[in-house]
Write an enzyme that holds these catalytic residues in place. Structure first.
Site, PDB file in Angstrom:
ATOM      1  N   TYR A  52      12.390  13.767  17.086  1.00  0.00           N
ATOM      2  CA  TYR A  52      10.953  14.017  17.108  1.00  0.00           C
ATOM      3  C   TYR A  52      10.545  15.489  17.209  1.00  0.00           C
ATOM      4  O   TYR A  52       9.650  15.931  16.505  1.00  0.00           O
ATOM      5  CB  TYR A  52      10.331  13.242  18.281  1.00  0.00           C
ATOM      6  CG  TYR A  52       8.864  13.503  18.471  1.00  0.00           C
ATOM      7  CD1 TYR A  52       7.939  13.135  17.500  1.00  0.00           C
ATOM      8  CD2 TYR A  52       8.384  14.136  19.619  1.00  0.00           C
ATOM      9  CE1 TYR A  52       6.584  13.388  17.659  1.00  0.00           C
ATOM     10  CE2 TYR A  52       7.036  14.380  19.798  1.00  0.00           C
ATOM     11  CZ  TYR A  52       6.141  14.009  18.815  1.00  0.00           C
ATOM     12  OH  TYR A  52       4.813  14.267  18.962  1.00  0.00           O
ATOM     13  N   ASN A  98      12.158  28.989  26.389  1.00  0.00           N
ATOM     14  CA  ASN A  98      11.984  27.581  26.025  1.00  0.00           C
ATOM     15  C   ASN A  98      12.999  26.781  26.831  1.00  0.00           C
ATOM     16  O   ASN A  98      14.190  27.054  26.762  1.00  0.00           O
ATOM     17  CB  ASN A  98      12.225  27.405  24.521  1.00  0.00           C
ATOM     18  CG  ASN A  98      12.253  25.951  24.073  1.00  0.00           C
ATOM     19  OD1 ASN A  98      12.926  25.596  23.121  1.00  0.00           O
ATOM     20  ND2 ASN A  98      11.516  25.091  24.738  1.00  0.00           N
ATOM     21  N   CYS A 104       7.947  24.456  24.396  1.00  0.00           N
ATOM     22  CA  CYS A 104       7.719  25.808  23.898  1.00  0.00           C
ATOM     23  C   CYS A 104       8.505  26.111  22.635  1.00  0.00           C
ATOM     24  O   CYS A 104       9.526  25.512  22.363  1.00  0.00           O
ATOM     25  CB  CYS A 104       8.160  26.840  24.934  1.00  0.00           C
ATOM     26  SG  CYS A 104       7.425  26.628  26.535  1.00  0.00           S
ATOM     27  N   GLY A 119       4.262  23.639  20.818  1.00  0.00           N
ATOM     28  CA  GLY A 119       3.348  23.987  21.911  1.00  0.00           C
ATOM     29  C   GLY A 119       2.023  24.444  21.361  1.00  0.00           C
ATOM     30  O   GLY A 119       1.976  25.428  20.614  1.00  0.00           O
TER      31      GLY A 119
END
Ligand code: SF4
Length: 496
Positions: free
Chosen positions: A268, A128, A23, A49
């Site tokens: 990432y 999140n 999220c 997301g």
């Protein structure tokens, strides 16, 4: 990813074997057309997301206004008809990829921000992270009469707030968050306050920005840039900020824990144009490539990134090794979710919808492919085959992170451990499986050097690196089937 046939077709083989951040959260206080700014912020956080997005705004005239939709931010929150529903100078929003909740397929009822009416007023909340004792809490709450509206772990926070005996919403939120375990960066909004909280280890990011007199809370700095906001600082691990028309108040409601920021955000998850801990994510990835070239050298003619996430590391690898950089794989930037509904013949032919090998560049060459990680290995197999089919003489793969050997329980969608290629194969076996001439990973020490640490503390690592090391920074209460550290009776006693 969802399991529908259309999604399988539309999902790209390069994307469907990645760890996925769950999220992104965003909040704006004290700015006209706040929801429009939130929509822009969420657009910048879309990489965190893609399944759903929601915005809640507040104005004294209309109260709390909510729009939650499945799909991309741009699919819904660019329409005047939608934004007209969201007036006010205060709004929060959320982009969602499901892990907790309706696993693998987002239902509208799980889309955040969630909203609840308390006796002292309403509260919208966006989260999140992942609560690692959510299952235990949910069953305790249900036993005591709570009726859940969604499958989201975030709803536990709302029910815990409802059971707190504190007199105002921030104090109820403190109570609730002291009982949950795991990772959370939370943004909440009441009738007069914007609240931001980060868990005591600060696993997931949360930053503070300003634009004129307005305040912004965001998962990442790239979503401050999109609205021309100035970065003020990160919300500290274990900090709660309460923003009102009088300014910002900072509180420390939790017991101290050593920080354990997710090191995979550098590898990432975060956007390369974001800055974390004073270090540009792009620069961290470039340095990862430099370390990788030193640790796993190879003789080759070209260094090619697996786009887009492998690009900065490939640049660093090329700079450190002296091997020329080339775009050996080209990504079509214009593929959206809305595409033809395929018939079986098309669906099963392995359409190169989004990526294609750049044959003229790689034919007859020894190619080093640089990617951020290997999860199940199925994607890597397809990439390698694509590059071989385009005439590469040798294909070497270098991975800009250590082998991913363990699942994440802190807000990232990972397959169960047995499905992670590195949990069941040696590096040599993995090289055979993905059919490369050689395979090399960054070491965990190299990763720490790249993000600015002199060395990794083996006993108490400075970051969460559990998916590489298996050293989880918290107990995994639901996985262990263990009791909660604190029980609901703690709440009923006023947190004594
Ligand atoms: Fe990040 Fe891995 Fe830790 Fe999850 S387990 S928070 S992905 S470092």
């Amino acid at each position: 990813m969802t399991d529908t046939p259309a999604a399988n077709f539309l999902s790209d083989p390069f994307d469907d074997d990645k760890l996925r951040e769950e999220c992104g959260v965003y909040g704006v206080f004290g700015m006209d057309e706040a929801a429009n700014f939130v929509a822009l912020g969420l657009h910048a956080l879309q990489h965190r997301g893609q399944e759903a997005a929601g915005i809640v705004s507040y104005t004294p005239d209309t109260g709390f206004n909510t729009v939650r939709r499945l799909g991309y931010v741009r699919d819904h929150f660019t329409k005047q008809s939608v934004m007209d529903i969201l007036p006010g100078r205060m709004a929060i929003g959320h982009t969602r990829y499901s892990t907790a909740g309706s696993k693998g397929q987002t239902a509208l009822r799980d889309v955040q921000p969630l909203y609840a009416d308390f006796a002292m007023g309403g509260c919208a909340i966006a989260h999140n992270g992942n609560i690692t004792n959510a299952d235990a809490l949910r069953s305790q709450l249900i036993d005591r009469g709570s009726i859940f509206q969604s499958a989201s772990d975030t709803e536990c926070i709302v029910h815990l707030m409802a059971r707190s005996i504190q007199k105002n919403i921030p104090d109820r939120m403190k109570d609730a968050l002291r009982i949950v375990e795991g990772a959370f960066s939370v943004i909440a909004m009441t009738r007069s306050k914007l609240i931001g909280v980060r868990d005591p280890m600060g696993v997931r990011p949360l930053v503070l920005g300003r634009r004129g007199e307005g305040w912004i809370l965001s998962s990442e700095t790239c979503a401050l840039d999109i609205i021309g906001a100035e970065f003020v600082r990160e919300i500290e691990p274990g900090e709660m900020v309460i923003i009102t028309s009088s300014g910002l108040e900072s509180l420390r409601p939790f017991e101290d824990r050593d920080p354990r920021f997710c090191v995979f955000e550098y590898v990432y998850f975060s956007r390369p144009d974001s800055v974390i801990g004073g270090l540009s994510v792009y620069e961290a990835r470039r340095r990862i490539g430099v370390e990788l070239a030193r640790e796993a050298p190879v003789e080759a003619d070209l260094v090619c990134p697996v786009p887009d996430s492998g690009t900065p590391a490939a640049i660093g690898f090329s700079q450190a090794s002296g091997i020329p950089y080339a775009m050996g794989i080209i990504k079509n930037q214009y593929v959206g979710r809305t595409f033809i509904q395929p018939g079986d013949a098309i669906r099963h032919m392995g359409v190169r919808l989004k990526h294609n090998a750049n044959r003229r560049s790689i034919e007859g060459r020894r190619v080093v492919l640089v990617d951020d990680s290997i999860v199940r290995g199925t994607t890597s197999q397809k990439i390698v085959q694509m590059v071989r089919d385009a005439g590469a003489k040798e294909v070497h793969m270098r991975i800009a992170s250590p082998p991913t050997r363990a699942s994440c329980f802190y807000g990232v969608d990972t397959p169960e451990k047995a499905k992670l290629l590195a949990s069941r194969m040696s590096v040599e076996e993995m090289a055979d499986f993905i059919r490369v001439d050689s395979l090399g990973f960054l070491t965990i020490e190299g990763l720490y050097r790249a993000v600015g640490m002199a060395a990794r503390d083996a006993e108490a690592p400075q970051f969460c690196d559990a998916c590489f090391s298996g050293q989880y920074p918290t107990r995994l209460l639901d996985v262990e089937g263990a009791d909660n550290v604190r029980t609901l009776s703690w709440l009923a006693s006023g947190g004594q």
